[in-house]
Each structure stands twice: as structure tokens, then as C-alpha cells.
Motif scaffolding. Sequence first.
Motif, mmCIF file in Angstrom:
data_model
loop_
_atom_site.group_PDB
_atom_site.id
_atom_site.type_symbol
_atom_site.label_atom_id
_atom_site.label_comp_id
_atom_site.label_asym_id
_atom_site.label_seq_id
_atom_site.Cartn_x
_atom_site.Cartn_y
_atom_site.Cartn_z
ATOM 1 N N HIS A 139 -15.239 -51.444 -102.059
ATOM 2 C CA HIS A 139 -14.728 -50.966 -100.368
ATOM 3 C C HIS A 139 -15.129 -51.576 -99.329
ATOM 4 O O HIS A 139 -16.526 -51.276 -99.082
ATOM 5 N N PRO A 140 -13.771 -51.973 -98.693
ATOM 6 C CA PRO A 140 -14.843 -52.861 -97.090
ATOM 7 C C PRO A 140 -15.612 -52.343 -96.621
ATOM 8 O O PRO A 140 -16.679 -52.965 -95.706
ATOM 9 N N VAL A 141 -15.328 -51.146 -96.024
ATOM 10 C CA VAL A 141 -16.525 -50.415 -94.803
ATOM 11 C C VAL A 141 -17.501 -50.411 -96.359
ATOM 12 O O VAL A 141 -18.658 -49.990 -95.432
ATOM 13 N N ILE A 142 -18.160 -49.943 -97.385
ATOM 14 C CA ILE A 142 -19.303 -49.353 -98.375
ATOM 15 C C ILE A 142 -19.546 -50.629 -97.830
ATOM 16 O O ILE A 142 -21.212 -51.118 -98.238
ATOM 17 N N LEU A 143 -19.272 -52.071 -98.705
ATOM 18 C CA LEU A 143 -19.962 -53.527 -98.687
ATOM 19 C C LEU A 143 -20.163 -53.750 -97.290
ATOM 20 O O LEU A 143 -21.444 -54.359 -97.491
ATOM 21 N N ASN A 144 -19.413 -53.377 -96.583
ATOM 22 C CA ASN A 144 -20.089 -53.860 -95.184
ATOM 23 C C ASN A 144 -21.642 -53.412 -94.943
ATOM 24 O O ASN A 144 -22.800 -53.990 -94.491
ATOM 25 N N PHE A 149 -27.627 -53.605 -94.865
ATOM 26 C CA PHE A 149 -28.814 -53.221 -96.077
ATOM 27 C C PHE A 149 -30.113 -54.419 -96.348
ATOM 28 O O PHE A 149 -30.747 -53.629 -96.865
ATOM 29 N N ALA A 150 -28.741 -55.262 -96.564
ATOM 30 C CA ALA A 150 -29.464 -55.806 -97.502
ATOM 31 C C ALA A 150 -30.674 -56.377 -97.391
ATOM 32 O O ALA A 150 -31.547 -56.683 -98.348
ATOM 33 N N GLY A 151 -30.815 -56.855 -95.705
ATOM 34 C CA GLY A 151 -32.299 -57.505 -95.458
ATOM 35 C C GLY A 151 -33.762 -56.491 -96.217
ATOM 36 O O GLY A 151 -34.550 -56.382 -97.155
ATOM 37 N N GLU A 152 -33.677 -55.051 -95.504
ATOM 38 C CA GLU A 152 -34.396 -54.361 -95.342
ATOM 39 C C GLU A 152 -34.439 -53.635 -97.495
ATOM 40 O O GLU A 152 -36.180 -53.262 -97.880
ATOM 41 N N LEU A 196 -17.415 -62.368 -97.847
ATOM 42 C CA LEU A 196 -18.732 -61.299 -97.087
ATOM 43 C C LEU A 196 -19.762 -61.219 -97.031
ATOM 44 O O LEU A 196 -20.830 -61.798 -96.889
ATOM 45 N N LEU A 197 -20.346 -61.314 -98.514
ATOM 46 C CA LEU A 197 -21.388 -61.751 -99.373
ATOM 47 C C LEU A 197 -21.847 -63.439 -99.265
ATOM 48 O O LEU A 197 -22.769 -63.537 -99.103
ATOM 49 N N LYS A 198 -20.958 -64.200 -99.383
ATOM 50 C CA LYS A 198 -21.209 -65.139 -99.412
ATOM 51 C C LYS A 198 -21.936 -65.547 -97.897
ATOM 52 O O LYS A 198 -23.176 -66.707 -97.700
ATOM 53 N N ALA A 199 -21.538 -65.159 -96.611
ATOM 54 C CA ALA A 199 -21.887 -65.417 -95.622
ATOM 55 C C ALA A 199 -23.170 -64.312 -95.112
ATOM 56 O O ALA A 199 -23.830 -65.011 -94.344
ATOM 57 N N HIS A 200 -23.332 -63.671 -96.469
ATOM 58 C CA HIS A 200 -24.975 -62.197 -95.660
ATOM 59 C C HIS A 200 -26.229 -63.257 -97.304
ATOM 60 O O HIS A 200 -27.056 -62.890 -97.865
ATOM 61 N N ASN A 201 -25.273 -64.382 -97.930
ATOM 62 C CA ASN A 201 -26.555 -64.725 -99.204
ATOM 63 C C ASN A 201 -26.619 -64.340 -99.751
ATOM 64 O O ASN A 201 -27.930 -64.341 -100.794
ATOM 65 N N ILE A 202 -25.708 -63.133 -100.383
ATOM 66 C CA ILE A 202 -26.109 -62.445 -101.393
ATOM 67 C C ILE A 202 -24.655 -62.608 -103.004
ATOM 68 O O ILE A 202 -23.843 -63.406 -102.401
#
Length: 283
Positions: A139-144, A149-152, A196-202
Motif C-alpha cells: 500500500h503506497p502509504v505503508i511502503l512510504n 524507516f529503512a536507514g534506522e 520508490l524502492l529504487k530511489a531509496h536503494n532498497i
Amino acid sequence: MNKSHFLVINADDFGFSHDVNAAIIQAHEEGILTSTSLMVTGDAAQEAIALAKNHPHLAVGLHLVLVCGKSVLPPAQIPHLVDSQGNFSHNPTQAGLNYQFNQATRAELRLEIAAQLEKFRDSGLNLSHVDGHLHLHVHPVILNILTEFAGEFQIKFIRLPSEELTKNLKIDRRNLLIKIVWSIVFGQLRNYGESLLKAHNIKFADRVYGLLQTGNMSEEYLLSLIPQIEAELVEIYAHPALVNTDINNGGEIELKALLSHKVRELLTVKGFELSNCAKVTCL
């Protein structure tokens, strides 16, 4: 020279019950299972954590629960998310709309997602990946929120369902209308999620198989699917259980498939290297 084909075989719902835990460990010890996703509020979560620590080659990720399950936080802290007993909605469509359009709910979502990630971190296990119960994590809200939180929390890999409808229907045409709808909906969510994930290197797998065949990832199905797979990084997920339950309606069928010598041999013949999300993020 042929390119390598890496295959993650994941079991969802680790920690749901003793029977589910036992099936997952059996599929890892005796079969092709390389990875699993932990429900940190599952009735057997503590047993699952102990089992994972005794099986260091089994990668463990978070199975984020925001529908059909219990919260980590007390109901008083997240009254728009759960009932007085701490239970999320049992209707994924209703939950998704609520998460999209209710601002108070979105603020509480952030708190609960952080709490589930913290509870996983407190287990002492390394976080291999994140996925979600009934795929609500895309879900876009949850994925954002997850990307924030990816770094933390060291989130390096997230599941984005992606399988070809034509390949599925070539093998099994049952539930045709549902499969068409899911293929369209999750295709759109995949497109959004990739950017979204590409932009955050996930990282995420090129193909993820399981959604269109949920509850019936049988030996027969896998033997027909595997020769059709063309992607380099693939995830196949299942819901093995010793005994069929409401949450694992095809659990026994899927456990048998994960233990199948025929499936293992075919993977070898087709050049797949069994791996997990923790390993492939290092590639």
C-alpha cells in the motif's frame, strides 16, 4: 556464459502457531526453504525466534501485520487502527481505504510499523527483508513509511509481488476473475513500488511468485512454473503448515511441495542457486 539465477524460497507466517513453525523448520532442514517472514505478534513468535537462532542459515524477515492480526502497541495508543482487544480489521480492502484517507490512522500506522520493526530488532535476529500479511505492505502509504524507516532499521530488501498472469493461467485457470483483478491491482502497486524502492536503494526481486496461486503452491504447480521462469532474481513464497488452518488453508500441500525431491532436482537442472534476501543484498 549463462547469467546466475538466484532463487529465494520464503515461508510467510512464521510465529503464527506451533504447527506453522514446525512446518517451516522442516521445509528448511529437509527441503528447499531458505527464508521466512516473522509475525512478531503471532501466538508462537517467541518459539519462532528461538528456532531461528538454532537455524542460522534460515534468513528471517519481518512479516508486517496491519490486517487480520494483533498489534504490538496497546489499543489506547492506536484507536483508529485496532479494536479494544488490539485486533486489526479483518477486511483488507476496508483497511487499505482507511489507511489511505484517514489522517489520524496514518499517524498511528507510523507508530505501529515502528513498534513492529523495534520488536523484531529486540529479538536479536538480523532483518533479512520486509513483506506483509496479505501484502498490505505494498500500500503506497505503508511502503512510504517503510522507506522512511529503512536507514534506522536497516531495511535492505522489500517484497514487491510480480508474476505473469499468462504463465499462471497456462498451468491453472481456476479463480480466473480474482487472478485478473489481482494482476491489475498488484501490477500498478509494483510500478509505484519499483520507483520508490529504487530511489531509496532498497532491493526487490525481479519476479515474485505466490500471489496468484496462494494456498495452492503445490508440487505440480512448481514443476510446471519453474521451467517458465526467466528472471535473474526470483522469490517464490508459500504458507506451509503441518495441518491446514484458516490462515494456511493449503498448508499441507505447500509443505509437501517444499519437501519435493522432484522440485529440488528441477531447480538444479534449470540452474537456480538457492539463496536468501540477506545474501542477495550483498551481490
